[in-house]
Write an enzyme that holds these catalytic residues in place. Sequence first.
Site, PDB file in Angstrom:
ATOM      1  N   ASP A 174      -7.158  17.184 -16.875  1.00 51.29           N
ATOM      2  CA  ASP A 174      -8.044  15.571 -16.660  1.00 51.29           C
ATOM      3  C   ASP A 174      -7.249  15.742 -17.763  1.00 51.29           C
ATOM      4  O   ASP A 174      -7.768  16.067 -19.002  1.00 51.29           O
ATOM      5  CB  ASP A 174      -9.602  15.775 -16.635  1.00 51.29           C
ATOM      6  CG  ASP A 174      -9.414  14.296 -17.039  1.00 51.29           C
ATOM      7  OD1 ASP A 174      -9.092  14.026 -17.615  1.00 51.29           O
ATOM      8  OD2 ASP A 174     -10.229  13.159 -15.807  1.00 51.29           O
ATOM      9  N   LYS A 217      -7.664   3.835 -20.780  1.00 49.07           N
ATOM     10  CA  LYS A 217      -7.963   5.052 -21.756  1.00 49.07           C
ATOM     11  C   LYS A 217      -6.935   4.423 -22.547  1.00 49.07           C
ATOM     12  O   LYS A 217      -6.216   4.208 -22.677  1.00 49.07           O
ATOM     13  CB  LYS A 217      -8.406   5.959 -21.727  1.00 49.07           C
ATOM     14  CG  LYS A 217      -9.822   6.570 -20.809  1.00 49.07           C
ATOM     15  CD  LYS A 217     -11.149   5.841 -20.925  1.00 49.07           C
ATOM     16  CE  LYS A 217     -12.229   5.816 -19.784  1.00 49.07           C
ATOM     17  NZ  LYS A 217     -12.422   7.390 -18.887  1.00 49.07           N
ATOM     18  N   ARG A 221       0.723  -0.922   0.221  1.00 50.49           N
ATOM     19  CA  ARG A 221      -0.246  -0.213  -0.268  1.00 50.49           C
ATOM     20  C   ARG A 221       0.790   1.648  -0.123  1.00 50.49           C
ATOM     21  O   ARG A 221       0.160   2.341  -0.204  1.00 50.49           O
ATOM     22  CB  ARG A 221      -0.894   0.288   1.035  1.00 50.49           C
ATOM     23  CG  ARG A 221      -2.267   1.010   1.019  1.00 50.49           C
ATOM     24  CD  ARG A 221      -2.913   0.913   2.399  1.00 50.49           C
ATOM     25  NE  ARG A 221      -2.708   0.689   3.593  1.00 50.49           N
ATOM     26  CZ  ARG A 221      -1.920   1.224   4.653  1.00 50.49           C
ATOM     27  NH1 ARG A 221      -1.690   2.504   4.607  1.00 50.49           N
ATOM     28  NH2 ARG A 221      -1.491   0.211   5.993  1.00 50.49           N
ATOM     29  N   TYR A 260     -16.251  15.432 -17.770  1.00 56.14           N
ATOM     30  CA  TYR A 260     -16.593  13.978 -17.738  1.00 56.14           C
ATOM     31  C   TYR A 260     -17.671  13.967 -16.562  1.00 56.14           C
ATOM     32  O   TYR A 260     -18.102  13.732 -15.760  1.00 56.14           O
ATOM     33  CB  TYR A 260     -15.689  13.154 -17.566  1.00 56.14           C
ATOM     34  CG  TYR A 260     -15.849  11.285 -16.762  1.00 56.14           C
ATOM     35  CD1 TYR A 260     -16.046  11.196 -18.328  1.00 56.14           C
ATOM     36  CD2 TYR A 260     -16.027  11.167 -15.936  1.00 56.14           C
ATOM     37  CE1 TYR A 260     -16.172   9.284 -18.260  1.00 56.14           C
ATOM     38  CE2 TYR A 260     -16.274  10.019 -15.791  1.00 56.14           C
ATOM     39  CZ  TYR A 260     -16.398   8.876 -16.986  1.00 56.14           C
ATOM     40  OH  TYR A 260     -16.017   6.952 -16.534  1.00 56.14           O
TER      41      TYR A 260
HETATM   42  C1  LIG Z   1     -13.381   7.602 -18.159  1.00 55.91           C
HETATM   43  C2  LIG Z   1     -12.722   8.655 -17.592  1.00 55.91           C
HETATM   44  C3  LIG Z   1     -12.713   9.479 -15.728  1.00 55.91           C
HETATM   45  C4  LIG Z   1     -12.888   8.095 -14.977  1.00 55.91           C
HETATM   46  O1  LIG Z   1     -11.513   7.271 -14.901  1.00 55.91           O
HETATM   47  P1  LIG Z   1     -11.928   5.799 -14.351  1.00 55.91           P
HETATM   48  O2  LIG Z   1     -10.432   5.206 -14.649  1.00 55.91           O
HETATM   49  O3  LIG Z   1     -13.577   5.426 -14.967  1.00 55.91           O
HETATM   50  O4  LIG Z   1     -12.082   5.367 -12.562  1.00 55.91           O
HETATM   51  C5  LIG Z   1     -12.408  10.514 -15.886  1.00 55.91           C
HETATM   52  N1  LIG Z   1     -12.079  11.160 -16.907  1.00 55.91           N
HETATM   53  C6  LIG Z   1     -12.251  10.920 -18.448  1.00 55.91           C
HETATM   54  C7  LIG Z   1     -11.758  12.237 -18.996  1.00 55.91           C
HETATM   55  C8  LIG Z   1     -12.409   9.833 -18.489  1.00 55.91           C
HETATM   56  O5  LIG Z   1     -12.610   9.835 -19.818  1.00 55.91           O
END
Ligand SMILES: *Cc1c(COP(=O)(O)O)cnc(C)c1O
Length: 386
Positions: free
Chosen positions: A179, A204, A58, A111
């Site tokens: 992000d 992604k 952890r 998102y």
């Molecule tokens: C998918 C996504 C998230 C969340 O990510 P997870 O890995 O599904 O928790 C946050 N921001 C954007 C732009 C995303 O496409």
Amino acid sequence: MRERRPGTLAVHAGHDGEDGPGAPVVPPVHRAAIHRFDTTDDFSHVMADSRAGYLYGRLRNASTDDLAAAVAALEGAERALCFASGMAAVDAILDVLAPPGTAIVAPRQLYGTTVSALRRRGPVAFADVRDHDAIAAALARRGPALLYAETSSNPHVAVADLPALAALAHAAGAPLVVDNTVATPLGCRPLDHGADAVLHSATKYLNGHSDAVAGVVAAPAELVERLERHQVETGAVLAPDAAWLVRRGMRTLHLRVVHASAAATAIAGHLEAHGRVARVFHPSLASHPTADAARRVLRLPGALLAFEVRGGRAAAEAVMDGVTVCLRATSLGGVETTISHPASTSHRELSADELAAAGVPEGLLRLSVGCEDPDDLVDDLEGALR
Ligand SMILES: *Cc1c(COP(=O)(O)O)cnc(C)c1O
């Protein structure tokens, strides 16, 4: 040594593990949850952080360290830290940078789950990503504030003018958190444009193969240390196997993103000229609402696009049901092209009027372009539109 270009860093950056003759080219997965020591002295020093070493899963793990080092290199950051998912990364950065009482300001184009994560912390001031006056006004109130944005949004691929947003945030004494999931570090490096922290859903594009859920934050070392202390207590660590899969996927990030971005550009042009398509949203198009910001901020237009078919929901559903190459699936950033219908999935709780107000007409479809032959994708969409 001169700095390597992103495509090279995607292949080589990180800790290479063992050195010496016959060292493996591919690092092992470090699954150990605990580490042993030869002496009590070593044990106590590592525990006290006065000697480097691994101790407990952890706290630190070599596979997640490897991935973090690679993402930090690609983002031009001092350090990075992995999380169990993109949302765990969002939650941690907000916990650390937006304690209770912080005014959170954000573009409306975010998102969906991030919108709820922000709202859970209290009132959020939302404004259009192009409305810098409204963003400045929301930041100008007394007390601590934080500006949260996405480089490229989903599904409209609205591009944030990051240098302008950084200037607005810093004038108000607020950090800018970005992000960068949809743009990828090959399309944009938000820290170079003034962001204070950048995060990814590594589920992604960084992973790229739809086989792991992960998140990463890249930032100056001092902020990453605060996030590490937070993670020790909250425990949202990334599992070593998932970290290894993401790092493996990242080795082809350059190939995948350059290919898919060019394919999305070709598909966007094709769709824009199609009689059954009312509108196309992709930063490569002169008609894109944030084409100016895209020119300033993006090195690649990206592989995500949205288009509105004429004929509303029935026509959109017919296209969805007609494709045979594109997969009907959520998420984005994988080697496989996915198509989704926001009005009946991510935005299904909204009424027809609310959908129109959110800029999500019932005929809107979203495409995450993958690595297939672009001509097959064009044929697939062409057939489904017919
Ligand atoms: C998918 C996504 C998230 C969340 O990510 P997870 O890995 O599904 O928790 C946050 N921001 C954007 C732009 C995303 O496409």
